[in-house]
Every structure is written in C-alpha cells, then in structure tokens.
Motif scaffolding. Structure first.
Motif, PDB file in Angstrom:
ATOM      1  N   MET B   1       0.845  -1.206   0.000  1.00 13.74           N
ATOM      2  CA  MET B   1       0.000   0.000   0.000  1.00 13.74           C
ATOM      3  C   MET B   1       0.879   1.255   0.000  1.00 13.74           C
ATOM      4  N   PRO B   2       0.624   2.163  -0.996  1.00  8.74           N
ATOM      5  CA  PRO B   2       1.489   3.346  -1.068  1.00  8.74           C
ATOM      6  C   PRO B   2       1.247   4.278   0.129  1.00  8.74           C
ATOM      7  N   SER B   3       2.291   4.935   0.549  1.00  2.73           N
ATOM      8  CA  SER B   3       2.151   5.839   1.690  1.00  2.73           C
ATOM      9  C   SER B   3       1.488   7.142   1.240  1.00  2.73           C
ATOM     10  N   LEU B   4       1.121   7.956   2.203  1.00  8.10           N
ATOM     11  CA  LEU B   4       0.488   9.241   1.883  1.00  8.10           C
ATOM     12  C   LEU B   4       1.387  10.097   0.997  1.00  8.10           C
ATOM     13  N   LYS B   5       2.678  10.062   1.296  1.00  7.98           N
ATOM     14  CA  LYS B   5       3.610  10.892   0.537  1.00  7.98           C
ATOM     15  C   LYS B   5       3.676  10.444  -0.926  1.00  7.98           C
ATOM     16  N   ASP B   6       3.698   9.099  -1.088  1.00  7.64           N
ATOM     17  CA  ASP B   6       3.712   8.564  -2.460  1.00  7.64           C
ATOM     18  C   ASP B   6       2.504   9.053  -3.240  1.00  7.64           C
ATOM     19  N   LEU B   7       1.340   8.960  -2.577  1.00  6.92           N
ATOM     20  CA  LEU B   7       0.115   9.370  -3.262  1.00  6.92           C
ATOM     21  C   LEU B   7       0.163  10.850  -3.637  1.00  6.92           C
ATOM     22  N   ARG B   8       0.670  11.655  -2.703  1.00  8.35           N
ATOM     23  CA  ARG B   8       0.740  13.087  -2.963  1.00  8.35           C
ATOM     24  C   ARG B   8       1.631  13.363  -4.179  1.00  8.35           C
ATOM     25  N   ASN B   9       2.782  12.694  -4.210  1.00 10.50           N
ATOM     26  CA  ASN B   9       3.693  12.880  -5.354  1.00 10.50           C
ATOM     27  C   ASN B   9       3.029  12.478  -6.661  1.00 10.50           C
ATOM     28  N   ARG B  10       2.337  11.352  -6.591  1.00  8.49           N
ATOM     29  CA  ARG B  10       1.656  10.833  -7.781  1.00  8.49           C
ATOM     30  C   ARG B  10       0.648  11.855  -8.315  1.00  8.49           C
ATOM     31  N   ILE B  11      -0.116  12.429  -7.385  1.00  7.89           N
ATOM     32  CA  ILE B  11      -1.134  13.399  -7.803  1.00  7.89           C
ATOM     33  C   ILE B  11      -0.485  14.616  -8.468  1.00  7.89           C
ATOM     34  N   THR B  12       0.586  15.125  -7.879  1.00  5.78           N
ATOM     35  CA  THR B  12       1.256  16.281  -8.505  1.00  5.78           C
ATOM     36  C   THR B  12       1.757  15.918  -9.896  1.00  5.78           C
ATOM     37  N   SER B  13       2.308  14.722 -10.043  1.00  9.02           N
ATOM     38  CA  SER B  13       2.866  14.389 -11.354  1.00  9.02           C
ATOM     39  C   SER B  13       1.766  14.252 -12.400  1.00  9.02           C
ATOM     40  N   VAL B  14       0.636  13.652 -12.022  1.00  7.43           N
ATOM     41  CA  VAL B  14      -0.469  13.549 -12.987  1.00  7.43           C
ATOM     42  C   VAL B  14      -0.999  14.932 -13.324  1.00  7.43           C
ATOM     43  N   LYS B  15      -1.003  15.813 -12.318  1.00  5.77           N
ATOM     44  CA  LYS B  15      -1.489  17.170 -12.585  1.00  5.77           C
ATOM     45  C   LYS B  15      -0.618  17.871 -13.609  1.00  5.77           C
ATOM     46  N   SER B  16       0.704  17.701 -13.499  1.00  5.37           N
ATOM     47  CA  SER B  16       1.538  18.399 -14.488  1.00  5.37           C
ATOM     48  C   SER B  16       1.428  17.739 -15.854  1.00  5.37           C
ATOM     49  N   THR B  17       1.210  16.425 -15.889  1.00  3.10           N
ATOM     50  CA  THR B  17       0.960  15.777 -17.180  1.00  3.10           C
ATOM     51  C   THR B  17      -0.289  16.363 -17.826  1.00  3.10           C
ATOM     52  N   ARG B  18      -1.317  16.572 -16.986  1.00  9.50           N
ATOM     53  CA  ARG B  18      -2.557  17.102 -17.538  1.00  9.50           C
ATOM     54  C   ARG B  18      -2.334  18.491 -18.127  1.00  9.50           C
ATOM     55  N   LYS B  19      -1.494  19.273 -17.440  1.00 16.15           N
ATOM     56  CA  LYS B  19      -1.211  20.620 -17.964  1.00 16.15           C
ATOM     57  C   LYS B  19      -0.582  20.517 -19.354  1.00 16.15           C
ATOM     58  N   ILE B  20       0.349  19.574 -19.511  1.00 22.13           N
ATOM     59  CA  ILE B  20       1.035  19.434 -20.805  1.00 22.13           C
ATOM     60  C   ILE B  20       0.060  18.996 -21.896  1.00 22.13           C
ATOM     61  N   THR B  21      -0.734  17.963 -21.604  1.00 21.08           N
ATOM     62  CA  THR B  21      -1.648  17.474 -22.647  1.00 21.08           C
ATOM     63  C   THR B  21      -2.660  18.545 -23.007  1.00 21.08           C
ATOM     64  N   LYS B  22      -3.087  19.310 -22.001  1.00 19.58           N
ATOM     65  CA  LYS B  22      -4.048  20.383 -22.258  1.00 19.58           C
ATOM     66  C   LYS B  22      -3.429  21.423 -23.195  1.00 19.58           C
ATOM     67  N   ALA B  23      -2.168  21.779 -22.911  1.00 20.61           N
ATOM     68  CA  ALA B  23      -1.488  22.765 -23.754  1.00 20.61           C
ATOM     69  C   ALA B  23      -1.324  22.226 -25.168  1.00 20.61           C
ATOM     70  N   MET B  24      -0.944  20.939 -25.270  1.00 19.16           N
ATOM     71  CA  MET B  24      -0.761  20.363 -26.606  1.00 19.16           C
ATOM     72  C   MET B  24      -2.057  20.363 -27.382  1.00 19.16           C
ATOM     73  N   GLN B  25      -3.155  20.115 -26.664  1.00 22.57           N
ATOM     74  CA  GLN B  25      -4.444  20.092 -27.341  1.00 22.57           C
ATOM     75  C   GLN B  25      -4.764  21.464 -27.913  1.00 22.57           C
ATOM     76  N   MET B  26      -4.457  22.507 -27.120  1.00 16.36           N
ATOM     77  CA  MET B  26      -4.789  23.845 -27.592  1.00 16.36           C
ATOM     78  C   MET B  26      -3.883  24.260 -28.758  1.00 16.36           C
ATOM     79  N   VAL B  27      -2.627  23.894 -28.682  1.00 13.92           N
ATOM     80  CA  VAL B  27      -1.718  24.199 -29.787  1.00 13.92           C
ATOM     81  C   VAL B  27      -2.195  23.493 -31.057  1.00 13.92           C
ATOM     82  N   ALA B  28      -2.576  22.206 -30.901  1.00 12.00           N
ATOM     83  CA  ALA B  28      -3.052  21.449 -32.063  1.00 12.00           C
ATOM     84  C   ALA B  28      -4.294  22.084 -32.648  1.00 12.00           C
TER      85      ALA B  28
END
Lengths: 130, 292
Positions: B1-28
């Motif tokens: 079971m991942p620790s709280l810290k792991d989960l927090r890191n995971r959420i931040t990383s997915v959030k920045s991925t979402r920012k990138i895909t969102k930007a790519m979508q708008m550029v496209a």
C-alpha cells in the motif's frame, strides 16, 4: 458583358472576379482574351499576365509554369508561381534565372534541354525588360 | 500500500501531465485551423487541374502515343509506395493507421510476387516501416525543417518520383496519406499516381464547341501530367497536416480527460487513507489513556 477571370496557384486562389480583358503569355504567342472567347487550352511560358479591369485599371502579374483554360464560364489561369509585378524585384528574378540555368545544365536529353533553354530565354528577356 | 507521501507525489505528477496534454491540445487546435485553411485554399487548383486532365485524357484514350504517365509503361512488376506520415508522434493512431494501410498493400503485392519499393515522407512512418520493410525503403524525405508546407516541398518529392520512373525503376506508383474528414475522423487513403487516375473531374459544358489547343493536346498533356503529380502530392501533404493536427487534438483531449479521472481517483484514495490514519492515531491515544 464581362469576362470572369480566375488566377490560381497551388497554394491559394489569387484572383477571382469579372474583368474586361486579360492578356496571357501563351507558349506559342501572346493571347488577348476578351469576353465570349472560344474555348482554348494553352500552356504558358514565363511572362506577365496583364489584367484590364472594367474602367481601364491594369494589373500586371508575373507567372511561371502553368496553363490557361478558356470556357464559356470564363478564363482560368493555373500557375505554379504567380507574383504581382510590383512585388517582383531584380533579386527574385535573378534567382529564377539561376534556377533556369541549372535546369539547362541538368537536362538529360535534348528535348528537356530545349524546353529548359526556352524557359531561360523568356526569363532573361523579362529580366532585361524590367 | 502506497504511503500518503507517495500518493501526494503521484497526484502532482499527474497534474503536471494534464497541464502538458491540455497545452498540446490547444496548440493542435490552433494549428489545425491554419492547416485546414491552407488545405481549403489549395483545393481550387487541384480541382481545375483534375477537370482539364479528365478533358484531355478522354481525347487521348486508346491512342498508342498516350504518354506513359497516363497509360502506364505496360508493365505491372515493380510498385513504388510513397508513404506520407507525420514528423511527430503523440497523435493517436494517425501514423500507425497510415503505415498499416501501406503494409497491407505491400504484403498483398508481395504475395503476388511483385517487387516493392518504398519512399517514406515523414520521420514517424520511416520509424514504423523500417523494422519490417527496411530493405525496401529506397529513400526518405524529411520535412522537419519546414515550418509551413510550400508547393516546392511537393515539387521536390515529385521530381524524385518522376526521375525514378524515367529511369525505369518502377512501373506503378501509389501514394499513401490520411484524408481529412473531420476533427475526429481521418481516413487513411491510397491514391494511384502513376499511371494517373484522372476519373471524376467534371467537364464544363461548352455548348457544343470544342477546345482549341495550343500547342496540340498531346503536348499539353505531356506538360501537365508531371505537374499533376506534384499537385497531388501537395494535396496529400496538406490533407495529412490537417489530419495530423486533428488526430493530435482528439488524442490530447482524451488524454486530458483521463488525467482528470485519474486525479479524482487518486485524491479519493489519498483522503481515505489520511482519514484512516487519523482514526488510527485517535484510537491509539484513547486506548493509551484508558490503560492508565
């Protein structure tokens, strides 16, 4: 009665509208197209298309590599390169001449060389006229 | 079971991925509009060209002196496939669907004992086809340096193809690209370039008159057919560019949505775990106090 004239390059439609007369540089001689001209297909040599609008205003456009078609709907000129003469400068033309010279020296057989040479001659004539 | 810290890191990383895909979508989306405009602007030329060619070739039909580009050179042994794909990935199934169509075509030809040669336009198609068909690829065209597609790019490719044809390197040439239907649908298409298929152009009504040709029809046709190849390639490249951006836009749109779903799921898990931990700590404190 007006002549419907369209000038099209591969990238976009450059001119579309009703005009009084268009002079085009056909391979076998210049042609003046007036409204009601008989259907014609002709290839073009590098040269200047002169458009006379209704009212007498003239517009001159340099074209290279293309052909013209006249049918009852009007005149269509398809050109690979089309630049208004006002925007055509000596530098641009010198580049075209250089390309044509390369074509002549690259030509594999007599037929292509003859065509390339003709192109070059037309361009040089134009260059000296400008 | 991942620790709280792991989960927090995971959420931040997915959030920045979402920012990138969102930007790519708008550029496209922005690029798509421009690509669509230039594809539309190029349409009149190829349409007029098709009309005139259809006109002229109907008069040449069945004649012995018909140009080889129109009638073929009488053989059907060596096939050249020109495969146009994108220079970049991250556009869904765009590149692989074009490559798949080309591959099926090549397999079918080889099963019939024909020789296949391939020219790839665009890096991605080359990457995909290289593994299986590397020995058939005779040339690759790289358009990465080109910021906007110009007719001269298509002309350069056309010249290569024509030179190979004149040298007798192939008999039939087919062009592969994705036709732009709409933002969410791009159709991989095979188009035969040599011998030219000129059907479909509509003939204008001349009211009984016939065309006067200057020079004669055969010569005009000999002049037009090589140009037509360049025009067809140019059209294919423009359609491809629009399709690529459309495919990227919808791929990035669903990626952005998926990232959102993932963030929701991870946050719920994070909150549950945090609550469970607090409860556990409370129980520890209370049972500690009771023991006194």
């Amino acid at each position: 009665m007006a002549l419907h004239f369209e000038l099209v390059s591969p990238e976009r439609l450059l001119f579309s509208g009703d005009v009084a007369e268009v002079d085009i540089p056909g391979t076998e001689g210049d042609m003046g197209i007036l409204p009601g001209h008989a259907p014609v297909l002709s290839t073009l040599r590098p040269g200047v298309v002169t458009v006379t609008k209704e009212g007498g205003a003239k517009e001159r456009i340099f074209v290279r590599g293309g052909f013209a078609e006249v049918n009852p709907q009007g005149l269509t000129v398809l050109a690979e390169v089309a630049v208004p003469v006002a925007e055509l400068n000596a530098e641009r033309l010198a580049q075209e001449v250089k390309d044509a010279q390369e074509d002549v020296s690259d030509a594999q057989d007599d037929e292509t060389r003859r065509r390339a040479q003709e192109n070059l001659d037309h361009l040089q004539a134009l260059q000296s006229a400008l | 079971m991942p620790s709280l810290k792991d989960l927090r890191n995971r959420i931040t990383s997915v959030k920045s991925t979402r920012k990138i895909t969102k930007a790519m979508q708008m550029v496209a989306a922005a690029k798509l509009r421009r690509a669509q405009e230039s594809a539309l602007a190029a349409r009149p030329y190829s349409e007029r060209m098709a009309t005139v060619l259809a006109n002229l070739s109907s008069s040449m039909e069945g004649r012995d002196d018909a140009p080889q580009l129109l009638a073929g050179n009488g053989k059907d042994q060596t096939h050249l496939l020109v495969v146009c794909t994108a220079e970049r990935g991250l556009c869904g199934g765009f590149n692989s669907s074009i490559a798949r169509l080309a591959r099926e075509h090549a397999d079918r030809l080889m099963a019939q004992g024909k020789t296949v040669k391939i020219i790839t336009v665009g890096k991605k198609g080359n990457d995909i086809l290289k593994r299986l068909y590397g020995r058939f690829i005779i040339d690759t065209v790289d358009l990465r340096a080109a910021r906007t597609l110009a007719f001269s790019h298509a002309q350069a490719i056309a010249q290569k193809v024509l030179k190979l044809f004149e040298d007798g390197q192939f008999d039939v040439c087919t062009l592969f690209f994705a036709e732009f239907k709409s933002v969410i649908s791009q159709k991989p298409t095979a188009l035969q370039l040599i011998p030219a298929s000129v059907k479909g152009g509509k003939t204008p009504d001349l009211g009984g008159a016939i065309y006067d040709s200057e020079p004669d029809e055969g010569e005009i046709l000999a002049d037009l057919l090589p140009r037509n190849i360049a025009v067809q390639i140019f059209r294919a490249l423009l359609e491809n560019a629009a399709s690529e951006q459309g495919a990227r836009m919808s791929a990035m749109d669903s990626a952005t949505r998926n990232a959102g779903d993932m963030i929701n799921k991870l946050s719920i898990r994070y909150n549950r775990q945090r609550q469970a931990q607090i409860t556990k700590e409370l129980i520890e404190i209370i049972s500690g106090a009771e023991a006194l």
